[in-house]
Design an enzyme around this catalytic site. Structure first.
Site, PDB file in Angstrom:
ATOM      1  N   CYS A  90       0.409  -1.023  -0.432  1.00  0.00           N
ATOM      2  CA  CYS A  90       0.247   0.277   0.243  1.00  0.00           C
ATOM      3  C   CYS A  90       0.686   1.669  -0.284  1.00  0.00           C
ATOM      4  CB  CYS A  90      -0.777   0.102   1.270  1.00  0.00           C
ATOM      5  SG  CYS A  90      -1.539   1.547   1.599  1.00  0.00           S
TER       6      CYS A  90
ATOM      7  N   GLU B 107      -5.304   6.890   7.461  1.00  0.00           N
ATOM      8  CA  GLU B 107      -5.315   8.188   7.163  1.00  0.00           C
ATOM      9  C   GLU B 107      -3.400   8.634   7.011  1.00  0.00           C
ATOM     10  OE1 GLU B 107      -7.232   9.239   4.944  1.00  0.00           O
ATOM     11  OE2 GLU B 107      -8.817   7.577   5.726  1.00  0.00           O
TER      12      GLU B 107
HETATM   13  N1  LIG Z   1      -6.705   8.236   1.747  1.00  0.00           N
HETATM   14  C1  LIG Z   1      -6.301   7.225   2.057  1.00  0.00           C
HETATM   15  C2  LIG Z   1      -6.700   5.801   2.127  1.00  0.00           C
HETATM   16  C3  LIG Z   1      -5.229   4.845   2.392  1.00  0.00           C
HETATM   17  C4  LIG Z   1      -6.080   3.153   1.777  1.00  0.00           C
HETATM   18  O1  LIG Z   1      -6.786   3.355   0.118  1.00  0.00           O
HETATM   19  N2  LIG Z   1      -5.465   2.594   1.763  1.00  0.00           N
HETATM   20  C5  LIG Z   1      -6.057   1.641   0.985  1.00  0.00           C
HETATM   21  C6  LIG Z   1      -5.069   0.642   0.195  1.00  0.00           C
HETATM   22  S1  LIG Z   1      -3.530   1.032  -0.675  1.00  0.00           S
HETATM   23  C7  LIG Z   1      -7.417   0.351   1.351  1.00  0.00           C
HETATM   24  O2  LIG Z   1      -6.363   0.436   2.671  1.00  0.00           O
HETATM   25  N3  LIG Z   1      -7.829   0.050   0.873  1.00  0.00           N
HETATM   26  C8  LIG Z   1      -8.557  -0.911   1.175  1.00  0.00           C
HETATM   27  C9  LIG Z   1     -10.653  -0.418   1.518  1.00  0.00           C
HETATM   28  O3  LIG Z   1     -10.492   1.096   0.559  1.00  0.00           O
HETATM   29  O4  LIG Z   1     -11.028  -1.516   1.007  1.00  0.00           O
HETATM   30  C10 LIG Z   1      -4.827   7.494   3.062  1.00  0.00           C
HETATM   31  O5  LIG Z   1      -3.997   8.944   2.761  1.00  0.00           O
HETATM   32  O6  LIG Z   1      -4.767   6.931   4.589  1.00  0.00           O
END
Ligand SMILES: N[C@@H](CCC(=O)N[C@@H](CS)C(=O)NCC(=O)O)C(=O)O
Length: 257
Positions: A33, A85
Site C-alpha cells: 500500500c 489516514e
Molecule cells: N486516504 C487514505 C487512503 C488509504 C487507502 O486507500 N488504503 C488502501 C490500500 S492502498 C486501503 O486500505 N484500501 C481498502 C479499502 O479501500 O477498502 C490514506 O491516505 O491513508
C-alpha cells in the site's frame, strides 16, 4: 523494524493479535500500500521503533474494521488509542516523536509544498487508472489526466531552489509523494521519462536511506499490480514471515517487524 513488513496478511476469520504492549506503537498495514509506505517512510526517517500487523484488504477481519470504520490502512495504535489516514498519522508521529522534524516549519514554504502535492495528486487517479487497465481507449483517457498533473509538478520542480521539495533533505511532502512515484517508475518508466525534472527528482529520492529501506523491487511491484489488474489480490508475495503471538489475550506480539 523491517520497513515494509513481510508479515503475512491476516484475513477475516483469523484471530486478531493481542493489544500492543504498553508504549509500543503498532501499524496496521499492507505490504504494497502506497499510503502505508508514506507512514513507514516517516517512521524510518525518524528511526521510530514500531511493530506491524498486515491486513488482507480483500477479506478484512472484523476486528480490524472495529479499529478503523473506514476500513483502510494505515492505522496506528498505541496505549489503546487509534488514528488512521496516511497524512494524519504521519504528521502525528512527526510531531510527537523525537528525531529530525520532517514537516517544513516555514508557513510560506509549507503552503508551496501543499500546492506541489496537489498538482501531483491530480495526476494520481489517471496514473492508477492507466496502470490497472489494458484497454487502449481507457488508457489514453487516464494518461491525458495524468499528464496534466505531471506537467505542473515538473514545472514546480524545475524552479525549486533545493534538491528536494522540502529542502536539501527529503521531508514530509517528499515522503507523501514518493510511494506513488516508486510505483510509476516500476511499471511505467516511460511516463517519467517525459518529464526531465521529475526524473532527476526520482533519482535523488532513490538515494535517500529511508526510501531505500522501504522500497520494493520493480519486479515485486509488477507482480502485485498484475494481480490487481485481474482482481485477484495476492498480498503475501515475496518474502513472507509468520506471527508469533505470545498469548491471545495480551502481551507482546513477538516477531521481527
Ligand atoms: N486516504 C487514505 C487512503 C488509504 C487507502 O486507500 N488504503 C488502501 C490500500 S492502498 C486501503 O486500505 N484500501 C481498502 C479499502 O479501500 O477498502 C490514506 O491516505 O491513508
Amino acid at each position: 523494524m523491517a520497513a515494509m513488513s513481510n508479515l503475512r496478511h491476516l484475513k477475516r476469520g483469523e484471530v486478531g493479535p493481542p493489544p500492543p504492549a504498553q508504549d509500543v506503537l503498532r501499524v496496521y498495514g499492507m505490504k504494497f500500500c502506497p499510503y502505508v509506505q508514506r507512514l513507514k517512510l516517516v517512521l524510518t526517517a525518524k528511526g521510530i521503533e514500531h511493530e506491524t500487523v498486515n491486513i488482507n484488504l480483500a477479506k478484512k477481519p472484523k476486528w480490524f474494521l472495529a479499529k478503523n470504520p473506514r476500513g483502510k490502512v494505515p492505522v496506528i495504535e498505541k496505549n489503546g488509542e487509534i488514528l488512521y489516514e496516511s497524512d494524519i498519522t504521519s504528521e502525528y508521529v512527526d510531531e510527537v516523536y523525537p528525531g529530525r522534524r520532517l514537516r517544513t516549519s516555514d508557513p510560506f514554504r509549507r503552503a508551496k509544498e501543499m500546492i506541489a502535492l496537489g498538482d501531483f495528486t491530480e495526476s494520481m487517479s489517471g496514473i492508477y487508472g492507466f496502470i490497472q487497465t489494458s484497454n487502449d481507449k481507457k488508457q489514453n483517457t487516464h494518461l491525458i489526466q495524468a499528464r496534466k498533473g505531471f506537467a505542473k509538478f515538473d514545472k514546480i520542480l524545475q524552479t525549486n531552489a533545493h534538491r528536494y521539495l522540502c529542502g536539501n533533505q527529503p521531508g514530509m511532502t517528499d515522503y507523501m509523494i514518493w510511494p506513488h512515484l516508486e510505483r510509476i517508475g516500476a511499471t511505467r518508466p516511460e511516463i517519467l521519462a517525459l518529464y526531465p525534472a521529475i526524473q532527476v527528482y526520482f533519482g535523488r529520492m532513490g538515494e535517500d536511506d529511508a526510501v531505500k529501506a522501504c522500497r520494493h523491487s520493480d519486479e515485486l511491484h509488477r507482480q502485485f499490480i498484475d494481480g490487481y489488474k485481474s482482481r485477484n489480490w495476492v498480498y503475501d508475495l515475496g518474502t513472507v514471515e509468520e506471527y508469533r503471538f505470545v498469548s491471545s489475550t495480551g502481551g507482546k506480539l513477538k516477531s521481527k517487524m
